[in-house]
Enzyme design. Sequence first.
Site, PDB file in Angstrom:
ATOM      1  N   GLY A   1       2.792   1.966  10.834  1.00  0.00           N
ATOM      2  CA  GLY A   1       3.909   3.019  10.910  1.00  0.00           C
ATOM      3  C   GLY A   1       4.170   3.248  12.226  1.00  0.00           C
ATOM      4  O   GLY A   1       4.948   4.865  11.608  1.00  0.00           O
TER       5      GLY A   1
ATOM      6  N   ASN B   1       0.844  -1.080  -0.018  1.00  0.00           N
ATOM      7  CA  ASN B   1       0.148   0.232   0.206  1.00  0.00           C
ATOM      8  C   ASN B   1       1.013   1.251  -0.008  1.00  0.00           C
ATOM      9  O   ASN B   1       1.182   0.990   0.947  1.00  0.00           O
ATOM     10  CB  ASN B   1      -0.869   0.148   1.245  1.00  0.00           C
ATOM     11  CG  ASN B   1      -1.375   1.257   1.618  1.00  0.00           C
ATOM     12  OD1 ASN B   1      -1.926   1.958   0.249  1.00  0.00           O
ATOM     13  ND2 ASN B   1      -1.853   1.614   2.271  1.00  0.00           N
TER      14      ASN B   1
ATOM     15  N   GLU C   1      -7.069   4.768   7.644  1.00  0.00           N
ATOM     16  CA  GLU C   1      -6.288   5.888   7.844  1.00  0.00           C
ATOM     17  C   GLU C   1      -7.937   6.180   6.858  1.00  0.00           C
ATOM     18  O   GLU C   1      -7.844   8.121   6.751  1.00  0.00           O
ATOM     19  CB  GLU C   1      -4.871   6.277   6.315  1.00  0.00           C
ATOM     20  CG  GLU C   1      -3.888   6.013   7.358  1.00  0.00           C
ATOM     21  CD  GLU C   1      -2.640   5.248   6.231  1.00  0.00           C
ATOM     22  OE1 GLU C   1      -2.468   5.246   5.575  1.00  0.00           O
ATOM     23  OE2 GLU C   1      -1.934   5.210   7.327  1.00  0.00           O
TER      24      GLU C   1
ATOM     25  N   SER D   1       3.456  -2.816  10.315  1.00  0.00           N
ATOM     26  CA  SER D   1       5.263  -2.292  10.653  1.00  0.00           C
ATOM     27  C   SER D   1       5.937  -3.351  10.420  1.00  0.00           C
ATOM     28  O   SER D   1       6.259  -4.115  10.656  1.00  0.00           O
ATOM     29  CB  SER D   1       5.326  -2.254  12.210  1.00  0.00           C
ATOM     30  OG  SER D   1       4.670  -0.944  12.061  1.00  0.00           O
TER      31      SER D   1
ATOM     32  N   LYS E   1      -0.229   4.234   0.190  1.00  0.00           N
ATOM     33  CA  LYS E   1      -0.635   5.071   0.212  1.00  0.00           C
ATOM     34  C   LYS E   1      -0.375   6.508  -0.590  1.00  0.00           C
ATOM     35  O   LYS E   1      -0.682   6.205  -2.115  1.00  0.00           O
ATOM     36  CB  LYS E   1      -0.139   5.447   1.855  1.00  0.00           C
ATOM     37  CG  LYS E   1      -0.185   4.540   2.264  1.00  0.00           C
ATOM     38  CD  LYS E   1       0.051   3.989   4.015  1.00  0.00           C
ATOM     39  CE  LYS E   1       0.198   3.464   5.011  1.00  0.00           C
ATOM     40  NZ  LYS E   1       0.016   4.029   6.427  1.00  0.00           N
TER      41      LYS E   1
ATOM     42  N   GLU F   1      -5.381  -4.634  10.513  1.00  0.00           N
ATOM     43  CA  GLU F   1      -4.000  -4.091  11.047  1.00  0.00           C
ATOM     44  C   GLU F   1      -5.202  -3.385  11.854  1.00  0.00           C
ATOM     45  O   GLU F   1      -5.213  -2.386  12.429  1.00  0.00           O
ATOM     46  CB  GLU F   1      -4.350  -3.246   9.941  1.00  0.00           C
ATOM     47  CG  GLU F   1      -4.015  -3.448   8.759  1.00  0.00           C
ATOM     48  CD  GLU F   1      -3.658  -2.876   7.020  1.00  0.00           C
ATOM     49  OE1 GLU F   1      -2.175  -2.774   6.893  1.00  0.00           O
ATOM     50  OE2 GLU F   1      -3.824  -1.882   7.149  1.00  0.00           O
TER      51      GLU F   1
ATOM     52  N   HIS G   1      -9.659   1.060   4.984  1.00  0.00           N
ATOM     53  CA  HIS G   1      -8.040   1.507   5.404  1.00  0.00           C
ATOM     54  C   HIS G   1      -8.138   1.745   6.900  1.00  0.00           C
ATOM     55  O   HIS G   1      -9.584   3.026   6.254  1.00  0.00           O
ATOM     56  CB  HIS G   1      -7.651   1.859   4.582  1.00  0.00           C
ATOM     57  CG  HIS G   1      -5.466   1.171   5.312  1.00  0.00           C
ATOM     58  ND1 HIS G   1      -5.366   2.551   6.190  1.00  0.00           N
ATOM     59  CD2 HIS G   1      -4.667   1.234   5.602  1.00  0.00           C
ATOM     60  CE1 HIS G   1      -4.086   2.544   6.400  1.00  0.00           C
ATOM     61  NE2 HIS G   1      -3.362   1.356   5.821  1.00  0.00           N
TER      62      HIS G   1
HETATM   63  C1  PEP Z   1      -0.884   0.103   6.267  1.00  0.00           C
HETATM   64  O1  PEP Z   1      -0.720   1.808   5.672  1.00  0.00           O
HETATM   65  O2  PEP Z   1      -1.695  -0.535   5.765  1.00  0.00           O
HETATM   66  C2  PEP Z   1       0.696  -0.311   6.482  1.00  0.00           C
HETATM   67  C3  PEP Z   1       0.230  -1.352   7.615  1.00  0.00           C
HETATM   68  O3  PEP Z   1       1.837   0.932   7.078  1.00  0.00           O
HETATM   69  P1  PEP Z   1       2.698   0.231   7.641  1.00  0.00           P
HETATM   70  O4  PEP Z   1       2.986  -0.952   6.771  1.00  0.00           O
HETATM   71  O5  PEP Z   1       4.310   1.839   7.246  1.00  0.00           O
HETATM   72  O6  PEP Z   1       2.868   0.251   9.061  1.00  0.00           O
END
Ligand code: PEP
Length: 244
Positions: A166, A8, A95, A205, A10, A160, A93
């Site tokens: 992040g 992703n 976000e 992460s 983003k 998630e 998601h």
């Molecule tokens: C995400 O935004 O779906 C995600 C898992 O981000 P990160 O791997 O940066 O934690």
Amino acid sequence: MRQLIAGNWKMNGSLTMARGLLDALRAADAALGCDLLVCPPATLVSVAAHALLGSRVAVGGQDCHAKPAGAHTGDISAPMLRDAGASHVILGHSERRADHGESDALVRAKVAAAVAAGLLPIVCVGETEAQRVGGQAEAVVAGQLAGSLAEDFAGVVAYEPVWAIGTGRTPTEADVAAMHAHIRAELERRLGAGGAGLRILYGGSVKPSNAAALMALPEVGGALVGGASLVAEDFLGIARAVRG
Ligand code: PEP
């Protein structure tokens, strides 16, 4: 089923960056024991689809509107993503849920729109840190699944935890395994036999150094990767760590 490693991007990525990264994925893909998916921003979906033509690396969107077309300035519909060469779309998601106030009901409507357009939806669920500390993580995720997935859902679920996205922090392996078992049980309870075979991704992460341990856990069908998907070496490092 092979594990799926989905990137992703983003709100990141330029034409130059995309070309280099996609070329690297294309070159490495045949030797991998997993499936790859890249979800660039909407401006690069068509570029990615062309760059990956003839390879097995799939392309997805990061969101779509619940309607196929119309007066919705700035939005992208599921048929538009399909037309641009996408086969998947990330929906719900955290976000989007936080930045745009997306509800479970809206996510469910978007899932229907995605499926109608021939896209495979990847529906994200996950608890906040306060919810985990408060012992509500499983109930929150069960509620998101109930609200976001129709009884005939046949896509992918991504677990998630919001606090792991992040941040460089991940749940313990035991917590990931427990939540994935919980999600599997909920999917089977709600969808019957259809819920038994759906992929459940872990996201939050994931990096090359923790991917092997996370991807080896039961009921983990792959990873949804944010930050580490922007660097070919890191994304491929994760892909090479899967159990194959
Ligand atoms: C995400 O935004 O779906 C995600 C898992 O981000 P990160 O791997 O940066 O934690």
